[in-house]
Motif scaffolding. Structure first.
Motif, short mmCIF file in Angstrom:
data_model
loop_
_atom_site.label_atom_id
_atom_site.label_comp_id
_atom_site.label_asym_id
_atom_site.label_seq_id
_atom_site.Cartn_x
_atom_site.Cartn_y
_atom_site.Cartn_z
N PRO A 164 3.10 12.51 7.01
CA PRO A 164 3.14 11.18 6.06
C PRO A 164 1.74 10.73 6.15
CG PRO A 164 5.03 11.24 7.67
CD PRO A 164 4.22 12.57 7.91
N MET A 165 0.85 11.21 7.19
CA MET A 165 -0.56 10.59 7.37
C MET A 165 -1.60 11.48 6.37
SD MET A 165 0.17 8.08 8.97
CE MET A 165 -1.47 7.53 9.37
N GLN A 166 -1.13 12.18 5.67
CA GLN A 166 -1.99 13.12 4.97
C GLN A 166 -2.64 12.31 3.90
OE1 GLN A 166 -1.81 17.01 5.15
NE2 GLN A 166 -4.01 16.69 4.32
N ILE A 167 -4.09 12.93 3.91
CA ILE A 167 -5.07 12.32 2.77
C ILE A 167 -5.25 13.31 1.80
CG2 ILE A 167 -7.32 11.25 2.51
CD1 ILE A 167 -5.74 9.46 4.01
N PHE A 168 -5.33 12.80 0.58
CA PHE A 168 -5.60 13.82 -0.66
C PHE A 168 -6.61 13.48 -1.21
CE2 PHE A 168 -0.90 13.30 0.15
CZ PHE A 168 -0.64 14.55 0.29
N VAL A 169 -7.20 14.27 -2.11
CA VAL A 169 -8.32 13.71 -3.28
C VAL A 169 -7.71 14.26 -4.19
CG1 VAL A 169 -10.30 14.71 -4.24
CG2 VAL A 169 -10.33 14.43 -1.64
N THR A 200 13.38 6.86 -7.61
CA THR A 200 13.17 5.84 -6.75
C THR A 200 13.27 6.63 -5.04
OG1 THR A 200 15.61 5.69 -6.41
CG2 THR A 200 14.65 3.90 -7.71
N VAL A 201 13.23 8.06 -5.12
CA VAL A 201 13.46 8.66 -3.98
C VAL A 201 12.04 8.67 -3.24
CG1 VAL A 201 13.77 11.09 -2.77
CG2 VAL A 201 15.36 10.26 -4.38
N PRO A 202 11.45 8.58 -2.11
CA PRO A 202 10.10 8.42 -1.89
C PRO A 202 9.81 10.10 -1.82
CG PRO A 202 11.47 7.36 -0.17
CD PRO A 202 12.48 7.96 -0.96
N PHE A 203 8.13 10.03 -1.92
CA PHE A 203 7.73 11.17 -1.76
C PHE A 203 7.86 12.18 -0.39
CE2 PHE A 203 4.86 8.72 -4.53
CZ PHE A 203 4.83 9.68 -5.68
N LEU A 204 7.92 13.38 -0.88
CA LEU A 204 7.98 14.26 0.61
C LEU A 204 6.70 14.90 0.87
CD1 LEU A 204 9.79 15.67 2.77
CD2 LEU A 204 10.12 17.39 1.04
N GLY A 205 5.83 15.18 -0.21
CA GLY A 205 4.40 15.72 0.05
C GLY A 205 4.27 16.41 -1.19
N VAL A 206 3.09 17.45 -1.21
CA VAL A 206 2.96 18.11 -2.31
C VAL A 206 3.00 19.62 -2.14
CG1 VAL A 206 1.08 16.47 -3.07
CG2 VAL A 206 0.40 18.49 -1.65
N LEU A 207 3.36 20.35 -3.18
CA LEU A 207 3.76 21.49 -3.05
C LEU A 207 2.66 22.62 -2.91
CD1 LEU A 207 6.16 23.89 -3.43
CD2 LEU A 207 5.36 24.14 -5.74
N HIS A 234 6.54 7.49 1.97
CA HIS A 234 6.77 8.66 2.25
C HIS A 234 8.14 8.94 3.12
CE1 HIS A 234 6.29 12.53 4.23
NE2 HIS A 234 5.05 12.91 3.32
N TYR A 235 8.94 10.04 2.46
CA TYR A 235 10.27 10.30 3.13
C TYR A 235 10.59 10.24 4.51
CZ TYR A 235 14.90 12.44 3.27
OH TYR A 235 16.31 12.51 3.61
N ASN A 236 9.32 10.97 5.10
CA ASN A 236 9.17 11.26 6.55
C ASN A 236 8.65 9.93 7.35
OD1 ASN A 236 10.57 13.74 6.51
ND2 ASN A 236 8.53 14.85 6.38
N SER A 237 8.31 8.84 6.76
CA SER A 237 7.75 7.73 7.16
C SER A 237 9.00 7.12 7.86
CB SER A 237 6.76 7.09 6.34
OG SER A 237 6.39 5.91 6.96
N PRO A 238 9.18 6.33 9.03
CA PRO A 238 9.98 5.37 9.34
C PRO A 238 10.17 4.33 8.58
CG PRO A 238 8.47 6.14 11.38
CD PRO A 238 7.83 6.26 9.95
#
Length: 198
Positions: free
Chosen positions: A110-115, A62-69, A192-196
């Motif tokens: 938090p605003m990162q776009i991924f493919v 249940t912990v929100p994503f932080l990003g990708v390694l 996202h973990y860093n999103s308000p």
């Protein structure tokens, strides 16, 4: 014709909106005793001990994503030399000098776009702008060090609790066979973990 690239994790490609994409990363740490392999482009989460881990390894997922390694750096206990890798193989696969941190570099905007590639054929191009889950989010290849995470396209729905938000379909001509797995979608994290909002 099959798609050229069908499983590579979440590859950062830009930012939502008109912000400049520096492809910047933030340094975190991985516990030196962590035996979980964390592949490049795999989603990661923060843990209470101030370290990161592969998604799903805390609080029942249940912990929100932080990003990708994006990669790691550590000191080898035998050679005492700094080692750079595009993934963390796990403590049982490397010899780490615990006098130094295992540094992890994470694309954590938090605003990162991924493919990301879809895990099966896409029957409805209107799935763009839907929410979706990830498939195989923790798997990867030790040969390349890269994640094999894919978008679980069969889960595409308006359900707000799904992990990913599809914001578009990539225009990559080598991966636009909708009758096969591997069509590339542009996505962002819904939580996202860093999103308000998290």
């Amino acid at each position: 014709m099959a798609n050229a690239e069908t499983a590579f994790g979440l590859r950062p490609v830009g930012l939502n909106g008109s912000a400049t994409n520096s492809t910047g990363v933030t340094q975190y740490e991985i516990a030196a005793a962590n035996t979980n392999a964390i592949y490049q482009y795999s989603p990661v989460i923060p843990l209470a001990g101030g370290v990161i881990d592969i998604v799903g390894n805390a609080n029942g997922g249940t912990v929100p994503f932080l990003g990708v390694l994006m990669g790691v750096e550590y000191v080898d206990s035998s050679s005492k030399k700094t080692v750079f890798k595009n993934y963390w193989p796990g403590a049982n696969s490397v010899s780490v000098d615990t006098n130094f941190p295992v540094k992890a570099f994470v694309a954590d905007n938090p605003m990162q776009i991924f493919v990301v590639a879809a895990d099966e054929s896409v029957t409805d191009r209107a799935t763009a702008l839907a929410n979706c889950s990830l498939a195989t989010a923790t798997s990867g290849s030790t040969a390349t060090g890269r994640s094999t995470a894919q978008l679980d396209i069969s889960t595409a729905a308006t359900t707000a609790t799904l992990a990913m938000r599809i914001v578009g379909i990539s225009d990559d001509v080598a991966n636009n066979d909708y009758d096969a797995a591997g069509v590339h979608f542009r996505v962002r994290f819904n939580f996202h973990y860093n999103s308000p909002a998290s």
